[in-house]
Design an enzyme around this catalytic site. Structure first.
Site, mmCIF file in Angstrom:
data_model
loop_
_atom_site.group_PDB
_atom_site.id
_atom_site.type_symbol
_atom_site.label_atom_id
_atom_site.label_comp_id
_atom_site.label_asym_id
_atom_site.label_seq_id
_atom_site.Cartn_x
_atom_site.Cartn_y
_atom_site.Cartn_z
ATOM 1 N N THR A 168 34.935 -36.714 -23.500
ATOM 2 C CA THR A 168 33.717 -36.210 -23.554
ATOM 3 C C THR A 168 32.844 -36.357 -24.940
ATOM 4 O O THR A 168 33.853 -35.989 -25.742
ATOM 5 C CB THR A 168 33.401 -34.856 -22.973
ATOM 6 N N GLU A 206 35.709 -32.036 -15.127
ATOM 7 C CA GLU A 206 36.198 -33.000 -14.412
ATOM 8 C C GLU A 206 35.268 -33.444 -13.337
ATOM 9 O O GLU A 206 35.490 -34.006 -12.197
ATOM 10 C CB GLU A 206 37.465 -32.479 -13.469
ATOM 11 N N THR A 233 30.776 -32.534 -12.902
ATOM 12 C CA THR A 233 30.040 -31.552 -12.506
ATOM 13 C C THR A 233 29.926 -31.451 -10.964
ATOM 14 O O THR A 233 30.107 -32.436 -10.326
ATOM 15 C CB THR A 233 28.571 -31.511 -12.966
#
Length: 390
Positions: free
Chosen positions: A133, A369, A371
């Site tokens: 991310t 993992e 939303t």
């Protein structure tokens, strides 16, 4: 990410129950609320605590025995993640991270990489992180902007990662970066980043949940990564990471089931002992309604998670099943924790009692993992055969 394991036989079911009982006994004895509270207050989980769980197969349990693993089925693994989530969701999160790294090293690493990093990771001796991310890119993994340029004898990395579990403590990490070489024009690759070889900045990021996982921000400014630390083929990192995320969804779902069960157990015990207006509160219809709703959500979440584990054990991709389990179980766990807080009244707000932590930590399960919204789109794609992703 892990090797296929045949579905459990009756003997394996008995072994699984014995393993579950051993894990429960260990965690009740060694991971006490006092020890967890100390870690929460310090904002970190000592890595030796992860190492203590190696005896039960928590490190590399899904990998084959010849790789140092235990060759466990996904159903057994889901049970183990449920037990970890029951005790403490921060622990479940770190176990997820270390096992994703172990699986990637096993499947994609060369002999040198496995010798240098996989063995100590499997032994519980090497804290790890996975950098996916970014500040501007979360759910859309394919749009990662961190760059890796081929400079002949090394890779030059520029970019940043956010919400990286254990980033400030990791002794090795897996980094996802857009790669530029003569044969790769911006496709995603994976790189092993060792802080003894590569200079980069890592800083803590405060969060409202999973406080002991050392959530971090990483900054790479002309960071040099050795050429041999390319992890798998250049430009082939996206599929590997997406496969790892699917496996991670099973872990999140199972951990959420454990947290829901803990909330339910605490509330059931409280309803049987707490008295108001001369009676235990469990004798009142509205309290019984809370307990029943909590029970239904917990049982449904466990059934969906078991279904996802069975799909993986059968050698199926399990994308729909894992996304359904992750979506339902994570949302159900937070609903159950909210009901537990309601059932406990003022005691539920106390930071000296686990309901408050369960309420915060289960809210966090709706995001990692993928939303809940991303899981909805994945399920829709699998059911309709039409992708809503652009």
């Amino acid at each position: 990410m892990a090797e296929h394991v045949a579905p459990s036989t009756d003997n394996q079911e008995q072994e699984t129950r014995m393993l579950r009982d051993s894990i429960r006994g260990f965690m009740a004895r060694d991971l006490t609320e006092a020890r967890i509270a100390e870690c929460e207050a310090a904002g970190e989980l000592p890595w030796e605590m992860v190492g203590e769980l190696r005896q039960f197969g928590y490190l590399g349990g899904l990998l084959p025995e010849d790789a140092g693993g235990y060759g466990l089925s996904y159903r057994t693994w889901a049970m183990m993640m449920e037990e970890a989530g029951y005790r403490w969701l921060s622990l479940r999160v770190l176990l997820n991270t270390v096992n994703i790294v172990a699986a990637l090293l096993h499947h994609l690493g060369d002999a040198r990489q496995k010798e240098k990093w996989l063995k100590p990771v499997m032994a519980g001796e090497m804290p790890v992180w996975v950098g996916i991310t970014e500040p501007d890119h979360g759910s859309d993994v394919a749009s990662v902007q961190t760059r890796a340029e081929d400079k002949g004898d090394h890779w030059l990395i520029n970019g940043g990662k956010l919400w990286t579990t254990n980033g400030v403590h990791g002794r090795v990490g897996i980094l996802v970066a857009r790669t530029f070489t003569q044969g790769c024009d911006g496709d995603l690759s994976l790189f092993i980043v060792d802080p003894e070889e590569t200079d980069f900045e890592a800083s803590r990021v405060g969060t409202m949940f999973i406080k002991a996982t050392a959530t971090s921000q990483l900054a790479f400014n002309d960071a040099r990564v050795p050429k041999e630390n390319l992890f798998g083929p250049a430009g082939k990192g996206l599929k590997a990471i997406l496969t790892g995320l699917n496996y991670g969804r099973l872990n999140v779902a199972a951990g959420a089931v454990g947290a829901a069960q803990r909330s339910l157990d605490l509330s059931t015990d409280y309803a049987k002992t707490r008295k108001q207006f001369g009676n235990v509160i469990g004798s009142y219809q509205l309290v019984q309604k809370l307990i029943v709703d909590m029970t239904i959500r917990t049982e449904a979440a466990r059934a969906l998670t078991d279904r996802a584990a069975q799909a993986l054990d059968a050698g199926l991709p399990g994308r729909k099943e894992c996304s359904i389990a992750k979506l339902y179980a994570s949302e159900a766990a937070h609903e159950v924790a909210s009901m537990a807080l309601q059932a406990h009244g003022g005691l539920g707000y106390s930071t000296d009692y686990p309901v408050e932590r369960l309420f915060r930590d289960t809210r966090g399960g709706l995001i990692p993992e993928g939303t809940s919204e991303i899981q909805t789109l994945i399920i829709g794609r699998e059911v309709l055969g039409i992708s809503a992703f652009t």
